[in-house]
Design a protein around this motif. Structure first.
Motif, PDB file in Angstrom:
ATOM      1  N   PHE A  94       0.845  -1.188   0.000  1.00  0.00           N
ATOM      2  CA  PHE A  94       0.000   0.000   0.000  1.00  0.00           C
ATOM      3  C   PHE A  94       0.882   1.240   0.000  1.00  0.00           C
ATOM      4  CE2 PHE A  94      -3.200  -2.830   2.120  1.00  0.00           C
ATOM      5  CZ  PHE A  94      -4.243  -2.630   1.228  1.00  0.00           C
ATOM      6  N   ALA A  95       0.547   2.188  -0.866  1.00  0.00           N
ATOM      7  CA  ALA A  95       1.238   3.484  -0.824  1.00  0.00           C
ATOM      8  C   ALA A  95       0.646   4.273   0.341  1.00  0.00           C
ATOM      9  CB  ALA A  95       0.998   4.220  -2.134  1.00  0.00           C
ATOM     10  N   LEU A  96       1.484   4.929   1.089  1.00  0.00           N
ATOM     11  CA  LEU A  96       0.996   5.717   2.224  1.00  0.00           C
ATOM     12  C   LEU A  96       0.841   7.175   1.818  1.00  0.00           C
ATOM     13  CD1 LEU A  96       3.218   4.109   5.027  1.00  0.00           C
ATOM     14  CD2 LEU A  96       0.809   3.631   4.504  1.00  0.00           C
ATOM     15  N   ILE A 117       3.911   0.406   2.559  1.00  0.00           N
ATOM     16  CA  ILE A 117       4.064  -0.723   3.481  1.00  0.00           C
ATOM     17  C   ILE A 117       3.541  -1.995   2.805  1.00  0.00           C
ATOM     18  CG2 ILE A 117       3.888   0.541   5.676  1.00  0.00           C
ATOM     19  CD1 ILE A 117       0.955  -0.746   5.726  1.00  0.00           C
ATOM     20  N   ALA A 158       1.307  -4.942   3.450  1.00  0.00           N
ATOM     21  CA  ALA A 158       0.281  -5.495   4.342  1.00  0.00           C
ATOM     22  C   ALA A 158       0.405  -7.016   4.349  1.00  0.00           C
ATOM     23  CB  ALA A 158      -1.106  -5.076   3.877  1.00  0.00           C
ATOM     24  N   PRO A 179      -2.708 -10.617  15.221  1.00  0.00           N
ATOM     25  CA  PRO A 179      -2.874  -9.287  15.811  1.00  0.00           C
ATOM     26  C   PRO A 179      -3.446  -8.288  14.810  1.00  0.00           C
ATOM     27  CG  PRO A 179      -0.551  -9.771  15.437  1.00  0.00           C
ATOM     28  CD  PRO A 179      -1.308 -11.029  15.135  1.00  0.00           C
ATOM     29  N   SER A 180      -4.044  -7.259  15.341  1.00  0.00           N
ATOM     30  CA  SER A 180      -4.613  -6.207  14.514  1.00  0.00           C
ATOM     31  C   SER A 180      -3.538  -5.631  13.590  1.00  0.00           C
ATOM     32  CB  SER A 180      -5.159  -5.124  15.457  1.00  0.00           C
ATOM     33  OG  SER A 180      -5.705  -4.099  14.695  1.00  0.00           O
ATOM     34  N   GLY A 181      -3.866  -5.448  12.332  1.00  0.00           N
ATOM     35  CA  GLY A 181      -2.935  -4.834  11.383  1.00  0.00           C
ATOM     36  C   GLY A 181      -1.999  -5.813  10.705  1.00  0.00           C
ATOM     37  N   CYS A 182      -2.153  -7.134  10.955  1.00  0.00           N
ATOM     38  CA  CYS A 182      -1.199  -8.082  10.363  1.00  0.00           C
ATOM     39  C   CYS A 182      -1.581  -8.477   8.933  1.00  0.00           C
ATOM     40  CB  CYS A 182      -1.020  -9.316  11.243  1.00  0.00           C
ATOM     41  SG  CYS A 182      -2.392 -10.470  11.165  1.00  0.00           S
ATOM     42  N   GLY A 183      -2.725  -7.990   8.443  1.00  0.00           N
ATOM     43  CA  GLY A 183      -3.057  -8.229   7.035  1.00  0.00           C
ATOM     44  C   GLY A 183      -4.209  -9.198   6.797  1.00  0.00           C
ATOM     45  N   LYS A 184      -4.940  -9.573   7.850  1.00  0.00           N
ATOM     46  CA  LYS A 184      -6.024 -10.556   7.699  1.00  0.00           C
ATOM     47  C   LYS A 184      -7.101 -10.073   6.730  1.00  0.00           C
ATOM     48  CE  LYS A 184      -7.011 -10.410  12.105  1.00  0.00           C
ATOM     49  NZ  LYS A 184      -6.052  -9.397  12.578  1.00  0.00           N
ATOM     50  N   SER A 185      -7.607  -8.856   6.962  1.00  0.00           N
ATOM     51  CA  SER A 185      -8.696  -8.355   6.102  1.00  0.00           C
ATOM     52  C   SER A 185      -8.208  -8.173   4.670  1.00  0.00           C
ATOM     53  CB  SER A 185      -9.234  -7.021   6.634  1.00  0.00           C
ATOM     54  OG  SER A 185      -9.817  -7.206   7.890  1.00  0.00           O
ATOM     55  N   THR A 186      -6.952  -7.763   4.527  1.00  0.00           N
ATOM     56  CA  THR A 186      -6.390  -7.585   3.183  1.00  0.00           C
ATOM     57  C   THR A 186      -6.380  -8.925   2.452  1.00  0.00           C
ATOM     58  OG1 THR A 186      -5.018  -5.791   4.013  1.00  0.00           O
ATOM     59  CG2 THR A 186      -4.362  -6.753   1.913  1.00  0.00           C
ATOM     60  N   ARG A 198      -9.975  -9.857   1.459  1.00  0.00           N
ATOM     61  CA  ARG A 198     -10.521  -9.087   0.329  1.00  0.00           C
ATOM     62  C   ARG A 198      -9.929  -9.578  -0.990  1.00  0.00           C
ATOM     63  NH1 ARG A 198      -9.908  -4.639   3.772  1.00  0.00           N
ATOM     64  NH2 ARG A 198      -8.046  -3.998   2.640  1.00  0.00           N
TER      65      ARG A 198
HETATM   66  P1  ADP Z   1      -6.027  -6.750   9.920  1.00  0.00           P
HETATM   67  O1  ADP Z   1      -7.319  -7.073   9.260  1.00  0.00           O
HETATM   68  O2  ADP Z   1      -5.164  -7.943  10.207  1.00  0.00           O
HETATM   69  O3  ADP Z   1      -6.215  -5.942  11.172  1.00  0.00           O
HETATM   70  P2  ADP Z   1      -5.502  -5.149   7.539  1.00  0.00           P
HETATM   71  O4  ADP Z   1      -5.461  -6.164   6.465  1.00  0.00           O
HETATM   72  O5  ADP Z   1      -6.748  -4.339   7.666  1.00  0.00           O
HETATM   73  O6  ADP Z   1      -5.147  -5.849   8.939  1.00  0.00           O
HETATM   74  O7  ADP Z   1      -4.288  -4.134   7.366  1.00  0.00           O
HETATM   75  C1  ADP Z   1      -2.939  -4.600   7.240  1.00  0.00           C
HETATM   76  C2  ADP Z   1      -2.007  -3.398   7.104  1.00  0.00           C
HETATM   77  O8  ADP Z   1      -2.256  -2.754   5.872  1.00  0.00           O
HETATM   78  C3  ADP Z   1      -2.192  -2.354   8.191  1.00  0.00           C
HETATM   79  O9  ADP Z   1      -0.923  -1.830   8.495  1.00  0.00           O
HETATM   80  C4  ADP Z   1      -3.054  -1.308   7.521  1.00  0.00           C
HETATM   81  O10 ADP Z   1      -2.804  -0.035   8.072  1.00  0.00           O
HETATM   82  C5  ADP Z   1      -2.613  -1.399   6.074  1.00  0.00           C
HETATM   83  N1  ADP Z   1      -3.703  -1.065   5.147  1.00  0.00           N
HETATM   84  C6  ADP Z   1      -4.850  -1.763   4.961  1.00  0.00           C
HETATM   85  N2  ADP Z   1      -5.600  -1.198   4.007  1.00  0.00           N
HETATM   86  C7  ADP Z   1      -4.914  -0.096   3.564  1.00  0.00           C
HETATM   87  C8  ADP Z   1      -5.150   0.907   2.572  1.00  0.00           C
HETATM   88  N3  ADP Z   1      -6.246   0.891   1.830  1.00  0.00           N
HETATM   89  N4  ADP Z   1      -4.202   1.857   2.413  1.00  0.00           N
HETATM   90  C9  ADP Z   1      -3.068   1.863   3.135  1.00  0.00           C
HETATM   91  N5  ADP Z   1      -2.781   0.952   4.082  1.00  0.00           N
HETATM   92  C10 ADP Z   1      -3.678  -0.023   4.299  1.00  0.00           C
END
Ligand code: ADP
Ligand code: MG
Length: 203
Positions: free
Chosen positions: A14-16, A22, A24, A43-50, A53
């Protein structure tokens, strides 16, 4: 055996906004087989939702492969039903009309989709609330309604992002029982994100 869903060396960058980027996901290798109940825990932020999707076809990976029955995933599919968070029910439609959305997109007649909606609402124990509006349901009932909406699309795999978070333990157990029953009786595969070890122990 070919996995139902498989990701190989999956990376998502992901571009910040403030510059830089970073990862994900950095080389995620996950395989989900037919009739499997897979819990993704971390843990939160480890990339599960990514990951979820991308597996659902709602987002593209930066590198790596995502396969459904051995074929690259190009976009969303009726075979992969997403259980979104409770508030994604359409508030102006009744519960049954929400569940009828999938059949409606498939061109099913009004009478037939009402019958299908009632069938799936019965599966989740909500038949008496078919004509209620989403705001008239409790949190647990809305979550069950969302599962009925996903079932309305007749999926092969249910993909659920924290479907039991924010629900009390009794309702959590109810939802889990329902998901396990769907796997056992209907042969559905289930991928569920949770951060609750107690939930994993019950699956
Ligand atoms: P989880 O579901 O495990 O809590 P996410 O998959 O939501 O984690 O996010 C994983 C990482 O990617 C996090 O550091 C989050 O900040 C980053 N991230 C997720 N979606 C985006 C996005 N659209 N743009 C930038 N960073 C993202
Ligand atoms: Mg998440």
């Amino acid at each position: 055996m070919t996995p139902l869903i498989e990701t190989k060396a999956l990376c998502k960058k992901f571009a910040l906004d403030g510059g830089g980027s970073i990862f994900a996901l950095d080389g995620a290798e996950i395989a989900v087989f037919d009739k499997e109940f897979l819990c993704l825990l971390g843990p939160s932020g480890c990339g599960k939702s990514t990951w979820l999707r991308i597996a659902a076809g709602l987002e593209k990976a930066t590198y790596g492969e995502t396969l459904f029955k051995g074929v690259p995933i190009e976009g969303p599919s009726k075979e992969r039903g997403m259980v979104f968070q409770e508030y994604s029910l359409l508030p102006w439609r009744t519960v049954a009309e929400n569940v009828a959305l999938g059949p409606e997109f498939n061109g099913v007649s009004k009478k037939e989709r009402r019958a299908l909606a009632l069938h799936f609402l019965t599966r989740v124990g909500l038949e008496r609330f078919a004509d209620a509006k989403p705001h008239e349901l409790s949190g647990g009932m809305r979550q069950r309604a969302m599962i009925a909406v996903a079932l309305g699309c007749n999926p092969k795999v249910l993909i659920a992002d924290e479907p039991t978070t924010a629900l009390d333990v009794t309702v959590q157990a109810q939802i889990l029982r329902l998901l396990l029953e769907l796997r056992d009786r209907r042969g559905l595969s289930i991928i569920m994100i949770t951060h609750d070890l107690g939930v994993v122990a019950q699956t």
